[in-house]
Design a protein around this motif. Structure first.
Motif, PDB file in Angstrom:
ATOM      1  N   PHE A 176      27.328 -11.859 -17.072  1.00  0.00           N
ATOM      2  CA  PHE A 176      28.775 -11.825 -16.862  1.00  0.00           C
ATOM      3  C   PHE A 176      29.145 -11.061 -15.595  1.00  0.00           C
ATOM      4  O   PHE A 176      28.419 -10.177 -15.145  1.00  0.00           O
ATOM      5  CB  PHE A 176      29.456 -11.183 -18.072  1.00  0.00           C
ATOM      6  CG  PHE A 176      29.501 -12.090 -19.264  1.00  0.00           C
ATOM      7  CD1 PHE A 176      30.619 -12.851 -19.522  1.00  0.00           C
ATOM      8  CD2 PHE A 176      28.406 -12.199 -20.107  1.00  0.00           C
ATOM      9  CE1 PHE A 176      30.656 -13.705 -20.612  1.00  0.00           C
ATOM     10  CE2 PHE A 176      28.433 -13.055 -21.202  1.00  0.00           C
ATOM     11  CZ  PHE A 176      29.572 -13.804 -21.455  1.00  0.00           C
ATOM     12  N   GLN A 177      30.349 -11.390 -15.105  1.00  0.00           N
ATOM     13  CA  GLN A 177      30.810 -10.778 -13.859  1.00  0.00           C
ATOM     14  C   GLN A 177      30.836  -9.251 -13.952  1.00  0.00           C
ATOM     15  O   GLN A 177      30.392  -8.565 -13.050  1.00  0.00           O
ATOM     16  CB  GLN A 177      32.196 -11.314 -13.507  1.00  0.00           C
ATOM     17  CG  GLN A 177      32.702 -10.779 -12.184  1.00  0.00           C
ATOM     18  CD  GLN A 177      33.958 -11.506 -11.727  1.00  0.00           C
ATOM     19  OE1 GLN A 177      34.388 -12.491 -12.327  1.00  0.00           O
ATOM     20  NE2 GLN A 177      34.547 -11.022 -10.656  1.00  0.00           N
ATOM     21  N   TYR A 178      31.375  -8.731 -15.046  1.00  0.00           N
ATOM     22  CA  TYR A 178      31.401  -7.273 -15.187  1.00  0.00           C
ATOM     23  C   TYR A 178      30.358  -6.820 -16.209  1.00  0.00           C
ATOM     24  O   TYR A 178      30.572  -5.878 -16.958  1.00  0.00           O
ATOM     25  CB  TYR A 178      32.804  -6.798 -15.568  1.00  0.00           C
ATOM     26  CG  TYR A 178      33.823  -7.179 -14.516  1.00  0.00           C
ATOM     27  CD1 TYR A 178      33.843  -6.510 -13.296  1.00  0.00           C
ATOM     28  CD2 TYR A 178      34.704  -8.233 -14.723  1.00  0.00           C
ATOM     29  CE1 TYR A 178      34.747  -6.887 -12.308  1.00  0.00           C
ATOM     30  CE2 TYR A 178      35.611  -8.604 -13.738  1.00  0.00           C
ATOM     31  CZ  TYR A 178      35.624  -7.926 -12.534  1.00  0.00           C
ATOM     32  OH  TYR A 178      36.505  -8.302 -11.548  1.00  0.00           O
ATOM     33  N   LYS A 236      35.793 -21.397 -11.175  1.00  0.00           N
ATOM     34  CA  LYS A 236      34.346 -21.160 -11.252  1.00  0.00           C
ATOM     35  C   LYS A 236      33.945 -20.527 -12.590  1.00  0.00           C
ATOM     36  O   LYS A 236      33.014 -20.995 -13.250  1.00  0.00           O
ATOM     37  CB  LYS A 236      33.893 -20.254 -10.090  1.00  0.00           C
ATOM     38  CG  LYS A 236      34.295 -20.769  -8.715  1.00  0.00           C
ATOM     39  CD  LYS A 236      33.824 -19.870  -7.598  1.00  0.00           C
ATOM     40  CE  LYS A 236      34.352 -18.454  -7.630  1.00  0.00           C
ATOM     41  NZ  LYS A 236      35.803 -18.321  -7.441  1.00  0.00           N
ATOM     42  N   SER A 237      34.646 -19.461 -12.964  1.00  0.00           N
ATOM     43  CA  SER A 237      34.297 -18.814 -14.238  1.00  0.00           C
ATOM     44  C   SER A 237      34.540 -19.747 -15.413  1.00  0.00           C
ATOM     45  O   SER A 237      33.752 -19.773 -16.367  1.00  0.00           O
ATOM     46  CB  SER A 237      35.128 -17.546 -14.439  1.00  0.00           C
ATOM     47  OG  SER A 237      34.821 -16.605 -13.447  1.00  0.00           O
ATOM     48  N   THR A 238      35.616 -20.527 -15.316  1.00  0.00           N
ATOM     49  CA  THR A 238      35.912 -21.483 -16.388  1.00  0.00           C
ATOM     50  C   THR A 238      34.752 -22.458 -16.556  1.00  0.00           C
ATOM     51  O   THR A 238      34.352 -22.778 -17.683  1.00  0.00           O
ATOM     52  CB  THR A 238      37.219 -22.236 -16.063  1.00  0.00           C
ATOM     53  OG1 THR A 238      38.244 -21.274 -15.829  1.00  0.00           O
ATOM     54  CG2 THR A 238      37.632 -23.147 -17.195  1.00  0.00           C
ATOM     55  N   TYR A 272      25.041 -17.230 -13.758  1.00  0.00           N
ATOM     56  CA  TYR A 272      25.416 -15.926 -13.212  1.00  0.00           C
ATOM     57  C   TYR A 272      26.851 -16.001 -12.704  1.00  0.00           C
ATOM     58  O   TYR A 272      27.158 -16.834 -11.855  1.00  0.00           O
ATOM     59  CB  TYR A 272      24.534 -15.547 -12.030  1.00  0.00           C
ATOM     60  CG  TYR A 272      23.066 -15.412 -12.324  1.00  0.00           C
ATOM     61  CD1 TYR A 272      22.527 -14.175 -12.685  1.00  0.00           C
ATOM     62  CD2 TYR A 272      22.210 -16.493 -12.200  1.00  0.00           C
ATOM     63  CE1 TYR A 272      21.161 -14.039 -12.915  1.00  0.00           C
ATOM     64  CE2 TYR A 272      20.850 -16.370 -12.439  1.00  0.00           C
ATOM     65  CZ  TYR A 272      20.336 -15.137 -12.796  1.00  0.00           C
ATOM     66  OH  TYR A 272      18.992 -15.006 -13.025  1.00  0.00           O
ATOM     67  N   ASP A 273      27.731 -15.132 -13.190  1.00  0.00           N
ATOM     68  CA  ASP A 273      29.103 -15.113 -12.687  1.00  0.00           C
ATOM     69  C   ASP A 273      29.267 -13.965 -11.697  1.00  0.00           C
ATOM     70  O   ASP A 273      29.244 -12.795 -12.083  1.00  0.00           O
ATOM     71  CB  ASP A 273      30.101 -14.975 -13.839  1.00  0.00           C
ATOM     72  CG  ASP A 273      31.511 -15.375 -13.407  1.00  0.00           C
ATOM     73  OD1 ASP A 273      31.719 -15.608 -12.192  1.00  0.00           O
ATOM     74  OD2 ASP A 273      32.396 -15.459 -14.271  1.00  0.00           O
ATOM     75  N   GLU A 274      29.401 -14.310 -10.439  1.00  0.00           N
ATOM     76  CA  GLU A 274      29.544 -13.343  -9.356  1.00  0.00           C
ATOM     77  C   GLU A 274      28.591 -12.154  -9.486  1.00  0.00           C
ATOM     78  O   GLU A 274      29.016 -11.010  -9.632  1.00  0.00           O
ATOM     79  CB  GLU A 274      30.998 -12.847  -9.286  1.00  0.00           C
ATOM     80  CG  GLU A 274      31.961 -14.027  -9.182  1.00  0.00           C
ATOM     81  CD  GLU A 274      33.283 -13.674  -8.541  1.00  0.00           C
ATOM     82  OE1 GLU A 274      33.378 -12.596  -7.943  1.00  0.00           O
ATOM     83  OE2 GLU A 274      34.206 -14.496  -8.630  1.00  0.00           O
ATOM     84  N   PRO A 275      27.292 -12.418  -9.408  1.00  0.00           N
ATOM     85  CA  PRO A 275      26.305 -11.356  -9.656  1.00  0.00           C
ATOM     86  C   PRO A 275      26.316 -10.258  -8.603  1.00  0.00           C
ATOM     87  O   PRO A 275      25.880  -9.145  -8.889  1.00  0.00           O
ATOM     88  CB  PRO A 275      24.967 -12.110  -9.646  1.00  0.00           C
ATOM     89  CG  PRO A 275      25.220 -13.339  -8.854  1.00  0.00           C
ATOM     90  CD  PRO A 275      26.640 -13.713  -9.132  1.00  0.00           C
TER      91      PRO A 275
HETATM   92 MG   LIG Z   1      35.734 -15.723 -11.863  1.00  0.00          MG
END
Ligand SMILES: [Mg+2]
Ligand SMILES: Nc1ncnc2c1ncn2[C@@H]1O[C@H](COP(=O)(O)OP(=O)(O)O)[C@@H](O)[C@H]1O
Lengths: 241, 265
Positions: A71-73, A41-43, A152-155
């Protein structure tokens, strides 16, 4: 049409991390991307945002598109305060340098902070903020250039349920305000239910489900059923790579 | 038995090969970064605000330790040298010899070491932690050139301010050496400084300044490229910092040899 991905593939260490991925997201629409950790997913988001190169396939969007990523973090610049974080692209991007006056930038930053429900924290540093606030400052920084494609990466990962709900509502609101095409990577069903119009599900780099939220929850697709019911039994095996 | 030997040799070679590969990859990264940095400088794509910021940091952070190391080194050398020279009737040469040793060699390399440990390591760990927390990725998504914003200013700070550090610490070192000679060999300060003056050559000073500039640029470049390509987490940030420090030490030593061979052979 706002963004279309056609037959996208990515290989890491001789292994397909993404294989023949295709989908389309229109303006004012949000695509949810679900799947186990490590399913690519992030890729996918990194390739769309230009951080990683694709190996094959196409990504089509209008030429003057502005792509933003949360970003996720959060990935806030820890050496800058909230104000400088949000105004960063306005001040430092070559094409925008000198375009806005100091007072204009102040106004924009204030407005974007307000759009994510924050006020008066311009002088704080990222380390002084809670996780949920960092996420929202990350959103504010992402939307400061009025993007029409937002990733949105894992918001909502790692946030309490109430803060998650708030974040989900901001995702919906920002999409409306900017009439953007959004892609939300998430593990959380609550986010799917609240903030997403349609869903794709990745497993070992391939799309194993694609459809509406209703369809995902209906349990007709065996992959979707396993994910939604959080079951160990099913077509997907977590242990395999 | 044969099997065991085979695996041992094989493993040893594998280890060597891994290290060589790591070495070559780092070298490749560095070359790439260097080309990009030079291109931006030639196109005058320089962020002056950041350059000023990094230069201040470069000078302030490294000056105290540079002064201490160079001051101590030259004091120790004077302590060893002055009484011996005095015994042989050559006390008048203490100043000249100190100048020669400090200006030609020790001041530059000692302040280089000080800068590696104070500034180089912090450049590397800072950029490495930015890389692993995706701050560098975030910069590129925001369409801000991280080479221009992060690396060019640090490189320029090194190139421009290492010579300044050199001048200040060499001067301080030579003064220390004078007082130490006076203290342990009863050499008069006037004598020392007259002799020092005779041992100072414009050519030596220019070469040393050029060398310092090379050292400063090299340290910044190695530290930044070890940092900004880091992947992983806290452990890798530590490894990147170690790598930057070790590499900088090695490369500075080699540079010093190259400079000495070119200009003094
Ligand atoms: Mg990820
Ligand atoms: N830079 C990289 N080099 C090699 N492998 C990678 C890299 N980035 C991700 N991967 C691998 O690709 C797979 C997908 O990772 P990722 O997209 O982060 O998954 P997700 O976000 O779905 O958890 C994982 O198996 C991961 O190990």
């Amino acid at each position: 049409m706002s963004i279309e991905v056609k037959n996208l593939s990515k290989i890491f260490d001789k292994r397909y991390v993404l294989k023949d991925i295709s989908f389309k997201v229109n303006n004012g629409e949000t695509l949810g991307v679900i799947g186990f950790s490590g399913s690519g997913k992030s890729t996918l988001l990194k390739i769309i945002s230009g951080i990683l190169e694709k190996d094959s396939g196409e990504i089509i969007y209008p030429e003057n598109s502005e792509i933003a990523m949360a970003f996720q973090y959060s990935a806030l610049f820890d050496f800058l305060d909230v104000f400088d974080n949000i105004s960063f692209p306005l001040v430092e991007r070559k094409e925008l340098r000198g375009k806005y006056s100091k007072s204009e930038i102040e106004k924009i930053v204030k407005e974007k902070l307000k759009m994510v429900g924050l006020e008066g924290i311009e002088d704080k540093y990222p380390s002084e903020l809670s996780g949920g606030m960092q996420k929202r400052v990350g959103f504010a920084r992402a939307i400061v250039t009025n993007p029409n494609i937002i990733l949105y990466d894992e918001p909502t990962a790692g946030l309490d349920p109430v803060t998650s709900t708030m974040i989900e509502d901001y995702i919906v609101q920002l999409k409306k305000d900017l009439n953007a095409a959004c892609i939300v990577v998430t593990h959380q069903l609550s986010t799917i239910k609240r903030a997403v119009d349609k869903v794709i599900m990745l497993y070992q780099g391939s799309i194993v489900f694609s459809g509406g939220v209703e369809e995902l929850l209906s349990g007709e697709n065996p992959y979707a059923r396993q994910f939604v019911s959080a079951s160990i039994q099913g077509p997907m095996n977590i242990a395999t790579k | 038995m044969f099997e065991l030997n085979k695996t041992l040799t094989y493993n040893a070679f594998l280890l060597l090969w891994e290290q060589l590969k790591d070495f070559l990859i780092t070298l490749g990264d560095m070359g790439q970064v260097f080309v990009k940095v030079v291109k931006r400088i030639l196109l005058l794509r320089i962020n002056f605000k950041e350059t000023l910021e990094q230069s201040k940091r470069f000078a302030y952070d490294s000056l105290p330790i540079s002064l201490t190391i160079v001051g101590m080194t030259s004091a120790i050398i004077a302590m060893q040298l002055a009484p011996e020279l005095a015994k042989q009737g050559g006390a008048d040469y203490t100043g000249s010899l100190s100048a020669l040793v400090m200006v030609r060699e020790l001041a530059a390399i000692m302040s280089g070491f000080a800068i590696i440990s104070m500034v180089g390591s912090s450049f590397a760990s800072e950029l490495a932690s930015m890389a692993v927390s995706e701050q560098i990725n975030a910069m590129s998504v925001l369409k801000v050139d991280y080479i221009e914003y992060l690396i060019v200013p640090r490189f320029l700070a090194g190139v421009l301010f290492m010579p300044v550090i050199f001048i200040i610490s060499a001067t301080f070192g030579l003064i220390c050496a004078g007082y130490v000679s006076n203290w342990c060999a009863d050499l008069s300060l006037l004598n020392y400084f007259t002799s020092l003056w005779h041992g100072l050559f414009i050519r030596d000073i220019f070469i040393a300044l050029l060398k310092s500039s090379f050292f400063g640029g090299t340290i910044a470049l190695i530290s930044c490229s070890c940092g900004c390509f880091t992947k992983g987490g806290a452990k890798e940030v530590g490894l990147a910092t170690t790598k930057a420090v070790v590499w900088s030490f090695l490369v500075i030593a080699v540079w010093d040899f190259v400079f000495a061979s070119i200009f003094y052979l």
